[in-house]
Scaffold this active site. Structure first.
Site, mmCIF file in Angstrom:
data_model
loop_
_atom_site.group_PDB
_atom_site.id
_atom_site.type_symbol
_atom_site.label_atom_id
_atom_site.label_comp_id
_atom_site.label_asym_id
_atom_site.label_seq_id
_atom_site.Cartn_x
_atom_site.Cartn_y
_atom_site.Cartn_z
ATOM 1 N N MET A 295 24.376 8.955 2.211
ATOM 2 C CA MET A 295 24.347 10.246 2.892
ATOM 3 C C MET A 295 24.701 10.081 4.369
ATOM 4 O O MET A 295 25.406 10.900 4.956
ATOM 5 C CB MET A 295 22.977 10.903 2.738
ATOM 6 C CG MET A 295 22.918 12.329 3.253
ATOM 7 S SD MET A 295 24.098 13.419 2.426
ATOM 8 C CE MET A 295 23.081 14.109 1.113
ATOM 9 N N LYS B 287 -17.439 -0.504 6.315
ATOM 10 C CA LYS B 287 -17.885 -1.476 5.311
ATOM 11 C C LYS B 287 -19.401 -1.496 5.129
ATOM 12 O O LYS B 287 -19.899 -1.595 4.005
ATOM 13 C CB LYS B 287 -17.391 -2.873 5.716
ATOM 14 C CG LYS B 287 -17.649 -3.924 4.643
ATOM 15 C CD LYS B 287 -17.039 -5.272 5.027
ATOM 16 C CE LYS B 287 -17.169 -6.263 3.881
ATOM 17 N NZ LYS B 287 -16.582 -7.573 4.214
ATOM 18 N N GLU C 281 0.811 -1.229 0.000
ATOM 19 C CA GLU C 281 0.000 0.000 0.000
ATOM 20 C C GLU C 281 0.841 1.275 0.000
ATOM 21 O O GLU C 281 0.399 2.307 -0.491
ATOM 22 C CB GLU C 281 -0.953 0.007 1.202
ATOM 23 C CG GLU C 281 -2.052 -1.045 1.130
ATOM 24 C CD GLU C 281 -1.658 -2.359 1.772
ATOM 25 O OE1 GLU C 281 -0.455 -2.544 2.107
ATOM 26 O OE2 GLU C 281 -2.535 -3.218 1.956
ATOM 27 N N PHE D 78 -11.237 -7.232 13.851
ATOM 28 C CA PHE D 78 -10.162 -7.668 12.960
ATOM 29 C C PHE D 78 -9.837 -6.555 11.950
ATOM 30 O O PHE D 78 -10.730 -5.986 11.335
ATOM 31 C CB PHE D 78 -10.587 -8.950 12.223
ATOM 32 C CG PHE D 78 -9.547 -9.415 11.236
ATOM 33 C CD1 PHE D 78 -8.299 -9.843 11.673
ATOM 34 C CD2 PHE D 78 -9.814 -9.417 9.873
ATOM 35 C CE1 PHE D 78 -7.337 -10.257 10.764
ATOM 36 C CE2 PHE D 78 -8.857 -9.835 8.962
ATOM 37 C CZ PHE D 78 -7.618 -10.263 9.407
ATOM 38 N N GLN D 79 -8.574 -6.275 11.797
ATOM 39 C CA GLN D 79 -8.069 -5.223 10.899
ATOM 40 C C GLN D 79 -8.690 -3.857 11.193
ATOM 41 O O GLN D 79 -8.941 -3.082 10.287
ATOM 42 C CB GLN D 79 -8.257 -5.610 9.425
ATOM 43 C CG GLN D 79 -7.371 -6.799 9.044
ATOM 44 C CD GLN D 79 -7.264 -7.032 7.536
ATOM 45 O OE1 GLN D 79 -8.196 -6.737 6.793
ATOM 46 N NE2 GLN D 79 -6.137 -7.549 7.095
#
Lengths: 590, 191
Positions: free
Chosen positions: A492, A165, A53, A115-116
């Site tokens: 760097m 949802k 993602e 969940f999630q």
């Protein structure tokens, strides 16, 4: 979809994105966002399926950087939402217009550690311009319109819409709504606290015009706001009308052509000597869409200490945040510059003359002569000079090539050595400094302009953070080209350890041998090359330029000892700029 | 956070540290208070007290009255950052010298029958009221200027404060004392 037609939240969300003109969504589906993915099958919008993602977020940013249109990414709840936190923060700091849609657990389950589940709006509150948790399906068309309006107007930035949802699931009664599409007036009326000022205050504009004509050592400090406001043409007019030199910050590279005689290039920690010194010696800093970032100012108290400051920015909070301006102007950079130009013209017409700046111009050309960018040429038997690779690439690609970079030495060298002669050809992570930005950002840029050549200049450390998106590029037929300046180090950090930590190299060596970038590239469906000697540089670049059916990765083996110069050490005054060791004799002579 | 002591450790809110009051009109939407409070926290600004309630147009707007310690941070930067929040509609900044402020304090005080009348008398002096009576305790309510509440608090302390709550202040700008025309003449004279 007709007005008042019964529909559901998921279908309405996709329809709203279509009506906002979205061409491409970068995303990855999952449990909570499933119902929104279903109508994508019938939608005109292209969906690019990413492998992580974070990639979706950076692709949306890359798309937005080169088009000026908001980039859109869509992911599910929980870990997917936390994976887009980095791109959101990146977009927030670089003022990139972006709309991010995240799935959320059903409304009734919020707060139950489902969940999630995570508190996406809470987590992203401080790194978005605004965010929404949708609680009613009927709000969806309005919220989408508001989100695009907020993301693209005023100081642009990312807006997140968190969608539970049940609200988008057609089998759930809570998803029902009758379709509507708010007018512009309704959107504005619905946001009583959001009224960005775009037009500069006429009295301040006049004051600025008078100061510009009176200045003997003026310089323009042009920031990323020039690009956001599509103000490159206006800036050129101002510079040419007054003959004032232009310094372009890291975020503004390309906003003023590098091949223009008035262009001084990048200021700041790794800026050109002339750009850095022009700020230190100027009597009038004309600041347009820039924000006095610490990487530009160095030690703030000693930055441009002889200068009066004109500061124009669309964000009032930037005026006086770091440096108190003598003439503050709140407004859109393009409108403000156009207004300043016409104020200067009318002053000139009324007989006012501009102060003599010829001595200042001589000072500037003296600096340019004494301290051009410099690196020592390649020594046979040693690894490649990264600057040489960049110059060869620059000289063998079309002038409208889009160049993306990650963060670190390779980014600074690219900004220094590339010649950006067109706006919107440079895509990088300036404010947040996000390693791993370039590969996905390049994919987003190429998705926007499939016919343009897109090169990502990357470091080996950065490349390993997001390289898997090249699988996305191969599968989605987005043939970007990647040049890895591979010095086997976190370069760097190594440079700082060499210069400021007595050459004690702590955890910066990656590996000489693994990964095998050529094999890795090939395994992801790309063409892969490895270049060790200077003779191979040009032919390999030419070969890469001819490949258009898949992405290309070139592993350039570069010299780890090479450092970025000039350099202003962290917290030091810009007047203490360190030049390349071969130029040390000339420091401090004006 | 707000409490019975000021950031300087004393009890007097106005004497030791200079405070400013921000009156912030916000859209009445979920999460707005978190946005406002979060902004203060992440920019390192200290909130001294906070009062939130719907306005007369309670469908759409709420008013948040925030007292900030202005020595700790530039007020202008807070205001500008606050105004960037999409749900913030209007911000008024009130200097204590140019505003009227009120606060409500309720407290439970130890007051066995032998001293009960003394406590009641004290509350009366400050135009407060007794809101509950127990066997050896009293609950009282006093409203007024924050300074006055500081005084009440100090005077009650010797009896033993069991519990004390203050609402945080709310404020309105001081009204004009002179009619507008007269004022403009005065300005001209002053200039």
């Amino acid at each position: 979809m007709e007005p008042n037609e019964p529909t559901n939240g998921g279908a309405a969300l996709i329809r709203a994105l279509e009506l906002e003109g979205v061409e491409v969504i970068f995303g990855l589906p999952g449990g909570a966002i499933l119902p929104v993915y279903d109508p994508i099958i019938e939608s005109s919008i292209r969906h690019v399926l990413v492998r992580h993602e974070q990639g979706a977020g950076h692709m949306a940013e890359g798309y937005a950087h080169v088009t000026g249109k908001p980039g859109v990414c869509m992911v599910t709840s929980g870990p997917a939402a936390t994976n887009v936190v980095t791109p959101l923060a990146d977009a927030y700091l670089d003022s990139v217009p972006m709309v991010c849609i995240t799935g959320q657990v059903p409304y009734a389950a919020i707060g139950t550690d489902a969940f999630q589940e995570c508190d996406t709006t809470g987590i992203t509150m401080s790194i978005t311009k605004h965010n929404y948790l949708v609680s009613d399906a009927r709000d969806i068309p309005r919220i989408v319109r508001e989100a695009f309006h907020i993301a693209t107007t005023g100081r642009p930035g990312p807006v997140l819409i968190d969608v539970p949802k049940d609200i988008v699931d057609p089998t759930n009664p809570r998803s029902a709504l009758d379709w509507y599409w708010p007018t512009d007036e309704e959107v504005i009326a619905g946001l009583p606290g959001y009224r960005p000022t775009t037009k500069g205050h006429p009295r301040k504009i006049k004051e600025a015009a008078e100061m510009i004509l009176a200045a003997e050592r003026p310089v323009i400090y042009a920031g990323g706001g020039i690009l956001k406001a599509r103000a490159a043409e206006a800036l050129k007019e101002l510079a040419e009308l007054t003959g004032i030199h232009v310094v372009t910050t890291l975020m503004a590279r390309g906003a003023f052509p590098d091949d223009h005689e008035l262009c001084l290039g990048m200021p700041g920690m790794h800026g050109n000597y002339t750009a850095v010194m022009s700020f230190q010696e100027t009597d009038l800093l004309i600041t347009l869409g820039a924000r006095f970032d610490d990487r530009v100012t160095g030690k703030l108290d000693e930055f441009a200490s002889k200068a009066k400051v004109i500061h124009a920015d669309i964000d009032p909070a930037e005026l006086g945040k770091n440096r108190a301006p003598d003439v503050p102007i709140v407004g859109d950079a393009r409108l403000v510059i156009e207004e300043i130009v016409s104020a200067i013209r009318s002053l000139l017409e009324s007989g006012r003359t501009q102060a003599d700046t010829s001595a200042w111009k001589q000072t500037i050309s003296g600096w340019q002569e004494k301290h051009p960018l410099h690196y020592d040429q390649h020594v046979p038997g040693e690894r490649l000079k990264p600057q040489f690779v960049l110059e060869t690439l620059r000289d063998n690609t079309p002038s409208d090539t889009i160049v993306c970079s990650g963060v670190g030495q390779h980014q600074m060298w690219t900004s220094q050595y590339w010649h950006f002669n067109h706006p919107y050809t440079w895509v990088n992570s300036g404010g947040l400094g996000t390693m791993g930005f370039s590969v996905p950002a390049a994919i987003g840029a190429k998705a926007a302009f499939p016919d343009r050549m897109v090169w990502a200049i990357d470091g080996d450390g950065c490349f390993q953070m997001t390289a898997q998106e090249l699988v996305t590029a191969t599968v989605e037929k987005i043939p970007v080209k990647i040049a890895i300046l591979n010095n086997s180090y976190l370069g760097m950090v190594r440079q700082w350890q060499e210069m400021f930590y007595d050459e004690r190299y702590s955890e910066v060596f990656l590996s000489q041998d693994v990964p095998d970038y050529k094999m890795w590239a090939e395994s992801m469906g790309c063409a892969g090359f490895r270049v060790d000697s200077p003779e191979e540089v040009l032919p390999t670049i030419q070969k890469a330029n001819e490949i258009n059916d898949r992405p290309v990765v070139i592993d350039f083996r570069t010299d780890a000892a090479e450092k970025v110069f000039p350099m202003v050490a962290s917290g030091k005054s810009n007047s203490e700029v360190m030049v390349h060791p071969s130029q040390v004799a000339g420091i401090g002579e004006f | 956070m707000p409490g019975v002591t000021s950031p300087s450790g004393g009890h007097n809110t106005n004497k030791a540290v200079r405070h400013h009051t921000l009156v912030v009109l916000v859209e009445n939407q979920p999460g707005v208070l978190a946005r406002v409070a979060g902004l203060f926290a992440r920019r390192g600004f200290n909130i001294y007290s906070l009062a939130v309630a719907p306005t007369d147009d309670d469908e759409r707007f709420s008013r948040i009255t925030i007292v900030v310690d202005v020595e700790s941070s530039p007020l202008e930067q807070i205001t500008k950052q606050l105004f960037k929040l999409i749900n913030v509609v209007k911000i008024s900044e009130l200097d204590p010298d140019d505003s009227v402020e009120r606060e409500l304090m309720i407290a439970t005080v130890k007051a066995d029958p032998s001293v009960r009348s003394q406590v009641i008398e004290l509350v009366d002096v400050f135009k407060g009221s007794v809101i509950d009576v127990g066997f050896d305790e009293l609950s009282i309510a006093v409203n007024g200027e924050p300074d006055k509440l500081d005084d009440v608090e100090e005077l009650l302390r010797p009896y033993g404060i069991v519990e004390l709550q203050r609402t945080g202040r709310v404020a309105l700008p001081k009204l004009e004392r002179t009619p507008p025309r007269l004022k403009s003449v005065q300005n001209r004279v002053a200039n």
